[in-house]
Design a protein around this motif. Structure first.
Motif, PDB file in Angstrom:
ATOM      1  N   ASP A 190      -3.554 -10.136   7.847  1.00 32.35           N
ATOM      2  CA  ASP A 190      -2.191  -9.606   7.995  1.00 32.35           C
ATOM      3  C   ASP A 190      -1.483 -10.382   9.108  1.00 32.35           C
ATOM      4  O   ASP A 190      -1.911 -10.349  10.257  1.00 32.35           O
ATOM      5  CB  ASP A 190      -2.273  -8.115   8.340  1.00 32.35           C
ATOM      6  N   ASP A 196       5.395  -2.909  11.224  1.00 32.91           N
ATOM      7  CA  ASP A 196       5.319  -3.061   9.774  1.00 32.91           C
ATOM      8  C   ASP A 196       6.513  -3.943   9.381  1.00 32.91           C
ATOM      9  O   ASP A 196       7.665  -3.589   9.671  1.00 32.91           O
ATOM     10  CB  ASP A 196       5.420  -1.689   9.093  1.00 32.91           C
ATOM     11  N   LYS A 284      -2.691  -1.618   6.972  1.00 34.73           N
ATOM     12  CA  LYS A 284      -2.211  -1.394   5.600  1.00 34.73           C
ATOM     13  C   LYS A 284      -2.973  -0.270   4.907  1.00 34.73           C
ATOM     14  O   LYS A 284      -2.416   0.438   4.058  1.00 34.73           O
ATOM     15  CB  LYS A 284      -2.343  -2.690   4.797  1.00 34.73           C
ATOM     16  N   THR A 285      -4.260  -0.107   5.254  1.00 37.79           N
ATOM     17  CA  THR A 285      -5.067   0.935   4.616  1.00 37.79           C
ATOM     18  C   THR A 285      -5.318   2.120   5.555  1.00 37.79           C
ATOM     19  O   THR A 285      -5.851   3.138   5.123  1.00 37.79           O
ATOM     20  CB  THR A 285      -6.432   0.375   4.184  1.00 37.79           C
TER      21      THR A 285
END
Length: 442
Positions: A190, A196, A284-285
């Motif tokens: 990432d 974000d 992200k998870t």
């Protein structure tokens, strides 16, 4: 330190070109204000901005800077500049704007002689169950700092300590915090780290950053008294005077240890990467991934930017190219007190050329090799380089320091900082900030 060499070179440039250079040097906290004022005041038309990379968001994001002409790239030997700077730090949305004055990465410095001491090795393994070595994780760093804290490990009759690092407010301590947090929070898959990229929701109060801030506060137990007020020179002096076993710092530490008149350690310095972690949080998870993660922090870099509105653009590029040339930067990187660190292939090609700076050739090679490893790491934390960067940094600096001083828990401090970041983003425009942030990720 950054402005010193610039002031020193003005006379030579003026004699060479017949031009006249006036250097304005406001204090650290005034610089962003001066830049912002100049962008709206026609009477303040600076030709060049010399900025740390965290300050360039407003300039680059709002199209105030002239791209580097191909002729200037040839003049400064652009291909000699390391790709990590050429393609990322000095570029915006894939286009080159910054001329490469300084290269900065944060590394770990340690006392090679005490790590290699046979008695220390036996004692450490008996206590922690694994061999004494430069720490590869923050857990090992804590163990090592604890082991070397509070006893006379160099036999000078004084108590020594485990580690030193920046903590003082209103400096650049937050850059070291973000460098430390990266092991837990900068996922290798990432590019984004602080936000974000789609929503601009801050990530800085997730579980990974909270874990990092808890470490950041906890490690102070193994540092010298008063470490909460340590600035860069305090960290360097405590290390080179033999007071601490390990220190986190930019590449300035290497030359300071080799060259400073207060240094008693010279060739006793070992060089290593910032510690990593055996687990990395996936934003992200929202889950921890069990995989080793070691991140380089390429932060704090200084560059020359030429104002798009300059009335003396050709001369501005001439002076910027003069100061950022291969020859000039090679001289400055090997000079103590300039704060100019390696950023080019040529800076690494001849370790023996660093002898005049106080390094032995093997020590210079070890120093340069470790920086090379940092600069080749694909998983990197860069500075925030979008409009409002100064405000974002000020918020994290304010609240992280409250945790340092015991006034807030790590979670509460980062929740407060994240709330401030949301306000800054809304004030500047969330869609615009998202666009700028994605551009800054190149």
């Amino acid at each position: 330190m950054i402005r010193g060499p610039i002031l020193d070179e003005v006379d030579a440039f003026e004699k060479k070109t017949g031009g006249k250079v006036r250097v304005v040097t406001p204090g650290w906290n005034e610089t962003i204000k001066k830049i912002d004022e100049s962008l709206i005041d026609p009477n303040l038309n600076y030709d060049i901005f010399v900025v740390i990379s965290m300050w360039n968001g407003t300039l680059l994001g709002n199209n105030h800077i002239e791209p580097i002409p191909e002729s200037i790239k040839k003049q400064i030997d652009w291909e000699d500049v390391l790709p990590i700077y050429r393609n990322s730090v000095l570029s915006w949305n894939g286009k080159a704007y910054g001329l490469p004055y300084d290269g900065d990465c944060i590394n770990l410095y340690y006392r090679k002689d005490i790590f290699e001491n046979s008695k220390n090795k036996v004692s450490f393994k008996a206590r922690y169950g694994y061999p004494l070595a430069p720490p590869k994780t923050w857990k090992a760093f804590r163990d090592t700092a604890e082991f070397f804290n509070g006893w006379d490990w160099d036999g000078d009759g004084k108590i020594e300590y485990g580690m030193a690092g920046l903590r003082v407010k209103d400096d650049i301590s937050m850059l070291q915090f973000f460098a430390q947090a990266a092991a837990y929070a900068k996922h290798p898959d990432d590019k984004a780290y602080y936000f974000d990229p789609e929503t601009m929701k801050p990530r800085i109060n997730n579980v990974a950053f909270v874990k990092a801030l808890k470490d950041y506060v906890d490690f102070m137990r193994f540092g010298p008294p008063g470490m909460a007020s340590f600035a860069g020179h305090d960290v360097r002096n405590s290390f080179v005077s033999g007071e601490v076993a390990m220190a986190m710092d930019w590449a300035d530490m290497g030359i300071y240890a080799a060259n400073s008149p207060v240094s008693i350690i010279k060739d006793k310095v070992g060089y290593a990467q910032i510690p990593g972690s055996d687990d990395i949080f996936n934003a992200k998870t929202s889950r921890w991934d069990h995989r080793y993660n070691q991140v380089s922090s390429i932060s704090g870099n200084w560059m020359f930017l030429v104002n798009k509105e300059s009335k003396h653009k050709e001369l501005a590029f001439a002076f910027a190219a003069y100061m950022t040339s291969k020859e000039m930067t090679k001289k400055l990187t090997a000079t103590n007190g300039t704060a100019v660190n390696p950023s080019r292939y040529s800076h690494f090609q001849d370790p023996a050329s660093w002898n005049s700076a106080g390094f032995s050739t093997p020590s210079a090679k070890a120093y340069l090799d470790e920086i090379t490893i940092s600069l080749a790491n694909p998983n990197v934390v860069y500075d925030i380089t979008i409009p409002g960067a100064g405000e974002y940094y000020q918020a994290i600096d304010t609240y992280a320091y409250k945790a340092v001083m015991g006034e807030m828990s790590a979670q509460k401090a980062l929740d407060k900082a994240a709330a401030e970041w949301e306000k800054i983003t809304d004030k500047l425009g969330r869609k615009k900030q998202s666009s700028f942030y994605n551009s800054s990720l190149n």
